[in-house]
Structures are given as C-alpha cells and as structure tokens.
Design a protein around this motif. Structure first.
Motif, PDB file in Angstrom:
ATOM      1  N   GLN A 129      38.645  37.304  51.547  1.00  0.00           N
ATOM      2  CA  GLN A 129      37.616  38.046  50.830  1.00  0.00           C
ATOM      3  C   GLN A 129      36.954  37.198  49.752  1.00  0.00           C
ATOM      4  O   GLN A 129      35.758  37.359  49.464  1.00  0.00           O
ATOM      5  CB  GLN A 129      38.215  39.309  50.228  1.00  0.00           C
ATOM      6  CG  GLN A 129      38.541  40.381  51.259  1.00  0.00           C
ATOM      7  CD  GLN A 129      39.328  41.540  50.681  1.00  0.00           C
ATOM      8  OE1 GLN A 129      39.561  41.606  49.480  1.00  0.00           O
ATOM      9  NE2 GLN A 129      39.754  42.459  51.542  1.00  0.00           N
TER      10      GLN A 129
ATOM     11  N   ASP B  23      44.409  38.381  53.201  1.00  0.00           N
ATOM     12  CA  ASP B  23      43.189  39.182  53.050  1.00  0.00           C
ATOM     13  C   ASP B  23      42.446  38.813  51.774  1.00  0.00           C
ATOM     14  O   ASP B  23      41.213  38.676  51.767  1.00  0.00           O
ATOM     15  CB  ASP B  23      43.531  40.671  53.011  1.00  0.00           C
ATOM     16  CG  ASP B  23      43.909  41.228  54.373  1.00  0.00           C
ATOM     17  OD1 ASP B  23      43.542  40.611  55.383  1.00  0.00           O
ATOM     18  OD2 ASP B  23      44.586  42.271  54.414  1.00  0.00           O
TER      19      ASP B  23
ATOM     20  N   HIS C  62      41.711  47.371  55.652  1.00  0.00           N
ATOM     21  CA  HIS C  62      41.002  46.555  54.666  1.00  0.00           C
ATOM     22  C   HIS C  62      39.624  46.110  55.164  1.00  0.00           C
ATOM     23  O   HIS C  62      38.921  45.387  54.461  1.00  0.00           O
ATOM     24  CB  HIS C  62      41.838  45.318  54.315  1.00  0.00           C
ATOM     25  CG  HIS C  62      43.092  45.638  53.566  1.00  0.00           C
ATOM     26  ND1 HIS C  62      43.121  45.849  52.205  1.00  0.00           N
ATOM     27  CD2 HIS C  62      44.371  45.804  53.990  1.00  0.00           C
ATOM     28  CE1 HIS C  62      44.359  46.115  51.819  1.00  0.00           C
ATOM     29  NE2 HIS C  62      45.131  46.098  52.882  1.00  0.00           N
TER      30      HIS C  62
END
Length: 233
Positions: free
Chosen positions: A165, A161, A184
């Motif tokens: 990002q 993640d 998320h």
C-alpha cells in the motif's frame, strides 16, 4: 484503467471487465482460471481472442512485477543484494544509483540486515519479501501476486499489505483463498469455471440477508474496521 474485452484463453471466457487503480483481489476455486487470468494480464502469453489494455497499452509494453506462490523458484542470484539489484542492472543503471536504490528498498522492506546473506537458507517469509522487493524495485505499472500468501501467517500478510500500500504502485492484483486477506482490497473478482461471477467493491460484500460468513471478505472487512476503531480509543 485496466480494460478486458471479449477475452478467451483456455478455460477463461471473460466478456468485459474494467479494473480501476488500486488493489484488486482475485478469488475462486482451484482450477477456476485465476493463474491464467493473471498471466494474461502480465503479458506472459496473449489471449486467444479479445483484448487487454493497461492504461491504453498492451501488457507486453508495460513493466510488470510478478511474485508467485513459491518465490524461491524464480530467484536468479545467490546473494540477496544481487537479487534485489537484478532489474536495475539489466536496465544498465550505474553502480552508485543501484546501491542507493537497493538500500532504500531493503530498508522499506525491513531486510537491510539480509543484503549480504545468501538466499539459500532464508525463511519462507524472507524469500517472499526479497521476491516482492525485486518485483517492486522496477516500479512496475502492475504488480501481480499469485497466491503468494498461501504459506504465510496473518501477521506477515498484514505486514506485506502495508508495504504494498505504501509502494505507490498504480495497480496491484493478487489471487488468494483467504477472505481475511481479500478484505483489504478495493475490488474483488471471483472466477468460477473460467467465467467472472462477481466484480465488486469488497466494501459491498458481506452480511447478505443479515448473515455473516467466515469465508466472506466483507465480514472480515467489518471486523478489521471495528478492531481498528477500538485500537485507536
């Protein structure tokens, strides 16, 4: 903006949907149409009826990165470096630029030590990172991960993640059955029997009626926020 209008294909029947830039999670029971939905967005096949546009363009005219549940099934080359470099070579970039771009990509993924390794024999997590790197190195308009987290532990999912990002990719869509992972996202789309049941901010889910549910992304979003706050004290 990704705009979907009056789309029908197989089990899918979606009247209207708009997805803003960011990370969007797709969830729903097995057979609900998640993979079909993602394949339509990827331009792998066109809808039977209706339209899909990504910032005004057809998916077939966009650069799409795809990582599936079993990324080793789509790996083309035997050496890690060659797999990461595949898109750049197909785009006919010069060798010096390819070397630089691949090295930066590998460093960002934390797999620089694997560049000269054979793909065969690597761990599942390492294969996922390589597949993601090969998809992201193309700087896609849209990155799609189809249940890529199915065989990964929570720590690795968190690591992935963070990488995504930081990538700066405008649109990221992933399907998952894991509510703590969906927590998320910026948006969550729920499919059931091919129809869209919910399209909402993950910030607005959870604690419905005062109850918390372990299968609710909103509950996990609250847990993550509270834990992060304590960690900073």
């Amino acid at each position: 903006m990704i705009k979907i209008h009056a789309v029908r294909s197989g089990i899918l029947n979606i009247s209207s949907c708009a997805i803003k830039p960011g990370v969007c999670g797709i969830t729903g029971p097995n057979g609900s149409g998640k993979t079909t939905f993602l394949k339509l967005l990827a331009g792998i096949f066109p809808p039977g009826t209706g339209t899909i546009h990504i910032d005004g363009k057809n998916p077939a005219d966009c650069v799409i990165g795809w990582v599936g549940e079993y990324p080793d099934r789509n790996i083309l080359f035997t050496r890690v470096f060659d797999e990461l470099a595949s898109h750049l070579r197909f785009s006919k970039k010069n060798c010096t630029d390819i070397e630089k771009i691949v090295c930066v990509c590998a460093r960002n993924l934390g797999i620089s030590h694997l560049l000269d390794r054979a793909v065969h024999g690597l761990s599942g997590g390492e294969l996922v990172l390589i597949a993601c790197g090969a998809a992201m190195i193309a700087q896609p308009d849209l990155l799609i991960l189809d249940e890529t987290d199915s065989h990964l532990d929570d720590e690795f999912c968190s690591h992935l993640d963070n990488i995504i990002q930081k990538s700066g990719i405008r649109y990221v869509l992933f399907s998952s059955h894991r509510p703590e992972h969906l927590a998320h996202t910026d948006k969550i789309i729920t499919l059931e029997n091919g129809e869209m049941q919910d399209h909402t901010s993950s910030q607005n889910t959870g604690n419905q009626g005062g109850h918390c549910h372990l299968n609710d992304p909103g509950f996990w979003k609250t847990v993550i926020a509270e834990t992060s706050g304590r960690d900073t004290l």
